[in-house]
Design a protein around this motif. Sequence first.
Motif, PDB file in Angstrom:
ATOM      1  N   THR A 240      72.543  90.060  14.281  1.00 49.74           N
ATOM      2  CA  THR A 240      72.325  90.870  13.089  1.00 49.74           C
ATOM      3  C   THR A 240      71.280  91.947  13.373  1.00 49.74           C
ATOM      4  OG1 THR A 240      70.541  89.471  12.261  1.00 49.74           O
ATOM      5  CG2 THR A 240      72.787  88.866  11.639  1.00 49.74           C
ATOM      6  N   LYS A 241      71.306  92.967  12.537  1.00 48.59           N
ATOM      7  CA  LYS A 241      70.293  94.018  12.657  1.00 48.59           C
ATOM      8  C   LYS A 241      68.900  93.435  12.510  1.00 48.59           C
ATOM      9  CE  LYS A 241      69.486  96.611   9.126  1.00 48.59           C
ATOM     10  NZ  LYS A 241      69.623  97.605   8.032  1.00 48.59           N
TER      11      LYS A 241
ATOM     12  N   TYR B 246      77.852  96.656  19.640  1.00 49.86           N
ATOM     13  CA  TYR B 246      78.965  97.604  19.530  1.00 49.86           C
ATOM     14  C   TYR B 246      79.924  97.389  20.700  1.00 49.86           C
ATOM     15  CZ  TYR B 246      75.239  99.532  16.627  1.00 49.86           C
ATOM     16  OH  TYR B 246      74.221  99.686  15.699  1.00 49.86           O
TER      17      TYR B 246
ATOM     18  N   TYR C  95      79.233  88.979  14.904  1.00 54.59           N
ATOM     19  CA  TYR C  95      78.349  90.135  14.770  1.00 54.59           C
ATOM     20  C   TYR C  95      78.849  91.388  15.490  1.00 54.59           C
ATOM     21  CZ  TYR C  95      75.370  86.197  13.520  1.00 54.59           C
ATOM     22  OH  TYR C  95      74.878  85.049  12.961  1.00 54.59           O
TER      23      TYR C  95
ATOM     24  N   ARG D 109      80.648  94.801  15.995  1.00 54.90           N
ATOM     25  CA  ARG D 109      80.978  95.854  15.040  1.00 54.90           C
ATOM     26  C   ARG D 109      80.943  97.219  15.731  1.00 54.90           C
ATOM     27  NH1 ARG D 109      76.158  93.192  14.233  1.00 54.90           N
ATOM     28  NH2 ARG D 109      74.215  94.388  13.994  1.00 54.90           N
TER      29      ARG D 109
ATOM     30  N   ASP E 245      77.041 102.220  14.071  1.00 56.70           N
ATOM     31  CA  ASP E 245      76.745 102.709  12.721  1.00 56.70           C
ATOM     32  C   ASP E 245      75.441 103.488  12.780  1.00 56.70           C
ATOM     33  OD1 ASP E 245      76.049 103.133  10.097  1.00 56.70           O
ATOM     34  OD2 ASP E 245      76.194 101.030   9.475  1.00 56.70           O
TER      35      ASP E 245
ATOM     36  N   GLU F 293      72.498 102.126  10.980  1.00 56.53           N
ATOM     37  CA  GLU F 293      71.928 100.937  11.583  1.00 56.53           C
ATOM     38  C   GLU F 293      71.152 101.260  12.853  1.00 56.53           C
ATOM     39  OE1 GLU F 293      73.642  96.614  12.319  1.00 56.53           O
ATOM     40  OE2 GLU F 293      74.470  98.026  13.791  1.00 56.53           O
ATOM     41  N   TYR F 294      71.801 101.985  13.795  1.00 61.32           N
ATOM     42  CA  TYR F 294      71.116 102.165  15.070  1.00 61.32           C
ATOM     43  C   TYR F 294      69.911 103.104  14.971  1.00 61.32           C
ATOM     44  CZ  TYR F 294      74.396 106.173  16.130  1.00 61.32           C
ATOM     45  OH  TYR F 294      75.140 107.333  16.135  1.00 61.32           O
TER      46      TYR F 294
ATOM     47  N   GLU G 299      67.823 103.016  12.474  1.00 61.84           N
ATOM     48  CA  GLU G 299      66.780 102.112  12.003  1.00 61.84           C
ATOM     49  C   GLU G 299      66.249 101.252  13.148  1.00 61.84           C
ATOM     50  OE1 GLU G 299      66.043  98.558   8.683  1.00 61.84           O
ATOM     51  OE2 GLU G 299      67.897  99.765   8.625  1.00 61.84           O
ATOM     52  N   ILE G 300      67.147 100.781  14.003  1.00 56.35           N
ATOM     53  CA  ILE G 300      66.715  99.974  15.146  1.00 56.35           C
ATOM     54  C   ILE G 300      65.877 100.813  16.109  1.00 56.35           C
ATOM     55  CG2 ILE G 300      67.514  98.712  17.186  1.00 56.35           C
ATOM     56  CD1 ILE G 300      69.970  97.851  15.520  1.00 56.35           C
TER      57      ILE G 300
END
Length: 410
Positions: A103-104, A136, A149, A151, A154, A157-158, A160-161
């Motif tokens: 998960t993120k 990914y 998990y 996917r 995005d 998402e990435y 933010e990471i």
Amino acid sequence: MSKNDIKIINGHIITPYRVIKNGELFIRNGKIEAVCEGKADMEDAQIIDANGHYIAPGFIDIHVHGGGGSDFMDGSTDAFVQVAETHARYGTTAMLPTILTSTKAEIIRSLALYDQVVASTVRGSRFLGVHIEGPYFSMQQRGAQDPRYIRDPDPAEYFEILESSPSIKRWSVAPEKEGALPFGQLLRERGILPSIAHSDALYNDVVHAFENGYSLVTHLYSAMSGVTRRNAFRYGGIIESAYLIDEMDVEIIADGRHLPPELLKLVYKIKGADRTALITDAMRAAAMPEGRSILGSATNGMDVLVEDGVAKLPDRSAFAGSTATADRLVRTITEVADIPLIDAVRMMTATPARILGVDSYMGSLVPGNDADIVIFDQGVNIMMTLIKGRIVYDRDERTSTDITKEKITI
């Protein structure tokens, strides 16, 4: 003479292109001061007698998940320390901690723990940043990556990471996934190495990926496409692409299980020691007894079975990471693939250092580099590991402070 002056004598020094027999290596303040044929004119330095063994650069593992019963996704700083100390015993002086598809929130948590650990002093292998392996990926080539998990890339998402930590140095992605090419460009712009992994890409996909920054293939042959047929026509996959693109680097799990001798020889023949890095891809069961184990987080990982010197999914349908240590990689390819020791060492030192962009200060025994050094015997059994001139592992359980008391003979 400084109390940090050390001279290693009576050993065969492995440089990137030759072996200096009965050479001497001088260390000052954690750096390599001189590498000499014959006697070095530093008679007042404290002495480590290599006793005829090999003196090599410390091993650099750019893809490792765990060892000694711990994993980088266990959610504790103690796990990071345990892995670092475990692999130092087997010659690894620097590593790229790797976190799996998840998960993120768990990825960000693991990055935060890494940042916390590197702010303190760790006795064991040095950390060079974080490798994110997933999420990914291609579902068809997921291997032991948790399908819950997997996917597509995005941006929300990435980004933010990426903003959560400055420590990301590498990210493995399936380049055929929608959005993977601009993601590769973004990673390159930020100084992060994009790598091809767990992918069903065809040759044209790989060429486009290479043009967009993907310059490394993660664990060649494992969880990736080879020659395939679509609508009766044959197409080259990632494996063939890695061979055809001369500038593409590859890494291999040379544990004697993931790849048979003939494929180890083929990779070496085509890509050579300068484009091939050895990796352990080790999970928590490295340096531990065989039996049941967990891949990934101790609380949210996947159950695996360790047998025959490798980790497998419980149904034995696929491997689930290796239990190798760096010394085993070097030993395996020299013994079963007939690769010269000097090239085997280069694949475990200078080549991964170049791939990560740290070759200006580690990966080879040359003046000015950090004194990350491993001493091993003819069977590649580790006698001593030094990081920045400090003993972090010694077969006879001596420490750096012992050097000041008397000459050490290994």
